[in-house]
Every structure is written in C-alpha cells, then in structure tokens.
Design an enzyme around this catalytic site. Structure first.
Site, PDB file in Angstrom:
ATOM      1  N   TYR A 179     -11.921   7.149 -14.623  1.00  0.00           N
ATOM      2  CA  TYR A 179     -12.044   5.888 -13.884  1.00  0.00           C
ATOM      3  C   TYR A 179     -12.590   4.790 -14.805  1.00  0.00           C
ATOM      4  CZ  TYR A 179     -13.391   2.603 -10.180  1.00  0.00           C
ATOM      5  OH  TYR A 179     -13.520   1.484  -9.384  1.00  0.00           O
ATOM      6  N   THR A 198     -17.322   0.573   0.539  1.00  0.00           N
ATOM      7  CA  THR A 198     -15.948   0.790   1.006  1.00  0.00           C
ATOM      8  C   THR A 198     -15.677   2.293   1.016  1.00  0.00           C
ATOM      9  OG1 THR A 198     -14.968   0.732  -1.194  1.00  0.00           O
ATOM     10  CG2 THR A 198     -15.151  -1.381  -0.051  1.00  0.00           C
ATOM     11  N   ASN A 252      -4.848  -4.947  -7.229  1.00  0.00           N
ATOM     12  CA  ASN A 252      -6.145  -4.460  -6.745  1.00  0.00           C
ATOM     13  C   ASN A 252      -6.189  -2.964  -6.450  1.00  0.00           C
ATOM     14  OD1 ASN A 252      -8.769  -4.710  -5.089  1.00  0.00           O
ATOM     15  ND2 ASN A 252      -7.265  -3.986  -3.581  1.00  0.00           N
ATOM     16  N   ASP A 311       0.857  -1.194   0.000  1.00  0.00           N
ATOM     17  CA  ASP A 311       0.000   0.000   0.000  1.00  0.00           C
ATOM     18  C   ASP A 311       0.893   1.243   0.000  1.00  0.00           C
ATOM     19  OD1 ASP A 311      -3.286  -0.019   0.828  1.00  0.00           O
ATOM     20  OD2 ASP A 311      -2.287   1.939   0.807  1.00  0.00           O
ATOM     21  N   LYS A 367     -10.709   1.310 -16.110  1.00  0.00           N
ATOM     22  CA  LYS A 367     -11.202  -0.036 -15.816  1.00  0.00           C
ATOM     23  C   LYS A 367     -11.488  -0.822 -17.100  1.00  0.00           C
ATOM     24  CE  LYS A 367     -10.875   0.234 -11.379  1.00  0.00           C
ATOM     25  NZ  LYS A 367      -9.873  -0.565 -10.680  1.00  0.00           N
TER      26      LYS A 367
HETATM   27  P1  NAD Z   1     -10.208   1.443  -0.906  1.00  0.00           P
HETATM   28  O1  NAD Z   1     -10.026   2.897  -1.121  1.00  0.00           O
HETATM   29  O2  NAD Z   1     -11.007   0.973   0.275  1.00  0.00           O
HETATM   30  O3  NAD Z   1      -8.775   0.720  -0.876  1.00  0.00           O
HETATM   31  C1  NAD Z   1      -7.831   0.973  -1.876  1.00  0.00           C
HETATM   32  C2  NAD Z   1      -6.433   0.859  -1.285  1.00  0.00           C
HETATM   33  O4  NAD Z   1      -5.480   1.112  -2.343  1.00  0.00           O
HETATM   34  C3  NAD Z   1      -6.141   1.883  -0.188  1.00  0.00           C
HETATM   35  O5  NAD Z   1      -5.565   1.250   0.950  1.00  0.00           O
HETATM   36  C4  NAD Z   1      -5.154   2.840  -0.846  1.00  0.00           C
HETATM   37  O6  NAD Z   1      -4.249   3.435   0.078  1.00  0.00           O
HETATM   38  C5  NAD Z   1      -4.454   1.938  -1.834  1.00  0.00           C
HETATM   39  N1  NAD Z   1      -3.809   2.675  -2.928  1.00  0.00           N
HETATM   40  C6  NAD Z   1      -4.280   3.773  -3.574  1.00  0.00           C
HETATM   41  N2  NAD Z   1      -3.392   4.196  -4.486  1.00  0.00           N
HETATM   42  C7  NAD Z   1      -2.339   3.337  -4.434  1.00  0.00           C
HETATM   43  C8  NAD Z   1      -1.107   3.258  -5.129  1.00  0.00           C
HETATM   44  N3  NAD Z   1      -0.769   4.160  -6.058  1.00  0.00           N
HETATM   45  N4  NAD Z   1      -0.257   2.229  -4.832  1.00  0.00           N
HETATM   46  C9  NAD Z   1      -0.569   1.332  -3.867  1.00  0.00           C
HETATM   47  N5  NAD Z   1      -1.721   1.365  -3.169  1.00  0.00           N
HETATM   48  C10 NAD Z   1      -2.602   2.367  -3.433  1.00  0.00           C
HETATM   49  O7  NAD Z   1     -10.831   0.896  -2.255  1.00  0.00           O
HETATM   50  P2  NAD Z   1     -11.625  -0.465  -2.618  1.00  0.00           P
HETATM   51  O8  NAD Z   1     -13.051  -0.124  -2.722  1.00  0.00           O
HETATM   52  O9  NAD Z   1     -11.188  -1.584  -1.776  1.00  0.00           O
HETATM   53  O10 NAD Z   1     -11.070  -0.628  -4.096  1.00  0.00           O
HETATM   54  C11 NAD Z   1     -10.156  -1.628  -4.475  1.00  0.00           C
HETATM   55  C12 NAD Z   1     -10.263  -1.811  -5.965  1.00  0.00           C
HETATM   56  O11 NAD Z   1     -11.610  -2.150  -6.303  1.00  0.00           O
HETATM   57  C13 NAD Z   1      -9.922  -0.560  -6.780  1.00  0.00           C
HETATM   58  O12 NAD Z   1      -9.197  -0.937  -7.931  1.00  0.00           O
HETATM   59  C14 NAD Z   1     -11.287  -0.024  -7.153  1.00  0.00           C
HETATM   60  O13 NAD Z   1     -11.252   0.742  -8.316  1.00  0.00           O
HETATM   61  C15 NAD Z   1     -12.055  -1.312  -7.353  1.00  0.00           C
HETATM   62  N6  NAD Z   1     -13.511  -1.199  -7.281  1.00  0.00           N
HETATM   63  C16 NAD Z   1     -14.119  -0.653  -6.195  1.00  0.00           C
HETATM   64  C17 NAD Z   1     -15.495  -0.537  -6.194  1.00  0.00           C
HETATM   65  C18 NAD Z   1     -16.223   0.098  -5.028  1.00  0.00           C
HETATM   66  O14 NAD Z   1     -17.414   0.345  -5.133  1.00  0.00           O
HETATM   67  N7  NAD Z   1     -15.568   0.346  -3.924  1.00  0.00           N
HETATM   68  C19 NAD Z   1     -16.251  -0.995  -7.270  1.00  0.00           C
HETATM   69  C20 NAD Z   1     -15.601  -1.561  -8.349  1.00  0.00           C
HETATM   70  C21 NAD Z   1     -14.214  -1.654  -8.355  1.00  0.00           C
END
Ligand code: NAD
Length: 257
Positions: free
Chosen positions: A157, A192, A89, A36, A161
């Site tokens: 975004y 989240t 992720n 992270d 994706k």
């Molecule tokens: P989150 O914000 O809860 O967690 C994401 C984590 O990634 C955080 O701990 C952050 O510090 C870390 N991060 C951010 N930039 C970074 C970087 N440059 N290098 C390393 N780490 C980094 O988000 P989430 O909801 O768990 O999302 C995880 C994945 O799921 C993402 O790719 C997001 O696009 C995707 N996603 C989320 C949703 C949603 O509704 N939350 C829906 C579809 C897809």
C-alpha cells in the site's frame, strides 16, 4: 456554484471519499460520472445525487483494467459531452499486506494494480479527454503514508501511494502548458470502511489515534471539501502539489497528551 459547467469522473465513487466527493461536486453544479466495481454502491451514490436534484450516471469499471478505463471515459463523454475533472480515487488496503517478508506476490500485485496502475490508466484515457475539453483538473488520491514511514507495515500500500505521488508530480509538469493541473490528495487516517476494516479492533484504532494531533480520525466529507478546492478554479495556481489533509500528523513530532 463552484463547479458550474464542469463534468467530473470519480473512481471509487460508491463509498468513502469518492461517494462524499460525488455528492458535493454534484451539489456544486457538476455532472458526475460515478465509477466503481461494486454496482450497488455506485448506483446508490447516483440515486442520492438525483434525489438531491443533481446530475449523475453510474458506470461499472475496474480501474486496474485498461479496457474498463477506456470505457469509463467514453461513457462520460457520451453522457455529458466532455470531461473536465478526473478524480482517480479508487484504492484498496489488503488485510494481508504486511512487511517485506509477510506480503505475498499476489497481495503486492493486486495492490499495485489497483492503487498505482489504476491511476496511470485513468490518466492514459482521461487526460486526452481533458485536452479535448480545453483543459481541466486531475486529482489523484495518494496518502500521508507516501510521506512518512509507519511501524504498522503495509508495504505494498505504502509503495503504491509513493508511486502515485511521484507520478502526480511528473504528470503535473508534463501537462502544465495544456491547461491541465494534476495534484495529489494526501489524506490522513479516515473513519471510512477501508481503514476501519483494516484497524478491526479498538486497540489497533487507539494505536493510530495516538499519532494524530487532533485526536480523531478524519471524515470522508472533509476530504471531499479538499478535493472540491482542487477541482475548482479556486486552485488555479495549485499544480503538482502534495495536498496534505491529515489533522496535523505530518507536522507533529510529539502529540498532545
Ligand atoms: P473506501 O473503501 O470507503 O472506498 C473505496 C471505493 O473504491 C469502494 O467503493 C470500492 O468498491 C472502490 N474500488 C475498489 N477497487 C476498485 C477498482 N479496482 N476499480 C474501481 N473501484 C474500486 O475507501 P476510502 O477510504 O474512501 O479510500 C479512497 C481512497 O483514499 C483510496 O485510494 C485510499 O487508498 C485513499 N486513502 C484512504 C485513507 C483512509 O484512511 N481511509 C487514507 C489515505 C488515503
């Protein structure tokens, strides 16, 4: 245990899907390298795993930087001897990401660099390690927005994706005969921090919920269960898939009242 003798590297492991997956993978027997940019969050995930009797290490890396991605893979191999599950992720959703007129170059670039280039760099350095281990599973987090258009614009975004999904299919094809499977996890909207920060009023949340047949946001732990299946040998013939876990959104035309 479903991930016995496996070593998983999970980017964005400090929060949300990454954290829940790290906890679950470790409980299923994997050693986990938590990656992270927020050290406190990543270290907290490691502490929770160790408290539960699992094996984990934290490495600070920004997935948009080549040298950081090289470093995280090296750290994984030196800590645990190999890498067999690569979970790309980490991702961001910028509050200033809008339509094609409103989105600045800076927001566009930052989003593409982390969400899309980050997956590319993870594969650039992680796939050779999987090869050295004799094969493994790559999971790239895409999104249901890679499959459907939304009137609530977040153009950078969505483009990032879509790129992850297309790139995943190609990676899956290229590496299929090396015992390396590559799949995309396509989550629906989750409760989240990432999405709740973006949908920062009750009105915005309700506007989204209307489109979800199940009438609720998904949980990060529900994505972790799907990722576990893709990581384990139970999915041994699943390759190049858009693995959609969205409460039925992409299947729906009209949702229940
Ligand atoms: P989150 O914000 O809860 O967690 C994401 C984590 O990634 C955080 O701990 C952050 O510090 C870390 N991060 C951010 N930039 C970074 C970087 N440059 N290098 C390393 N780490 C980094 O988000 P989430 O909801 O768990 O999302 C995880 C994945 O799921 C993402 O790719 C997001 O696009 C995707 N996603 C989320 C949703 C949603 O509704 N939350 C829906 C579809 C897809």
């Amino acid at each position: 245990m479903r991930l016995e003798n496996q070593v998983a590297l999970i980017t964005g492991g400090g929060n949300g899907i990454g954290r829940e997956s790290a906890l679950l993978f470790a409980a299923e027997g994997a050693a986990v390298l938590v990656v992270d940019v927020v050290d406190g969050a990543g270290q907290d995930t490691v502490a929770a795993i160790e408290e539960a009797g699992g094996q984990a290490r934290f490495v600070h890396a920004d997935v948009s930087k080549d040298e950081d991605c090289a470093g995280m893979v090296e750290a994984c191999e030196s800590a645990f001897g190999k890498l067999t599950v690569l979970f790309n992720n980490a991702g961001i959703m910028d509050g200033n990401d809008g339509d094609s007129q409103a989105t600045s170059d800076e927001v566009w670039q930052r989003t593409i660099d982390i969400n899309l280039k980050g997956v590319f760099l993870g594969c650039r350095h992680g796939i050779p390690a999987l090869r050295r281990a004799g094969g493994g599973s790559v999971i790239n987090t895409a999104s249901f927005v890679a499959l459907m258009g939304a009137a609530t614009a977040q153009i950078a975004y969505t483009a990032s994706k879509g790129g992850v999904l297309a790139m995943t299919r190609e990676l899956a094809t290229i590496h299929a005969r090396e015992n390396i499977r590559v799949n995309a996890l396509c989550p629906g909207p989750l409760r989240t921090k990432l999405l709740m920060d973006y949908l920062d009023t009750e009105e915005k949340r309700q506007r989204r919920l209307v489109h979800i047949p199940m009438g609720r946001f998904g949980e990060a732990s529900e994505m972790a269960q799907a990722a576990l299946f893709l990581a384990s040998s139970e999915s041994s013939y699943v390759n190049g898939a858009d693995f959609v876990v969205d409460g039925g959104i992409t299947g729906a035309y009209v949702t229940p009242e």
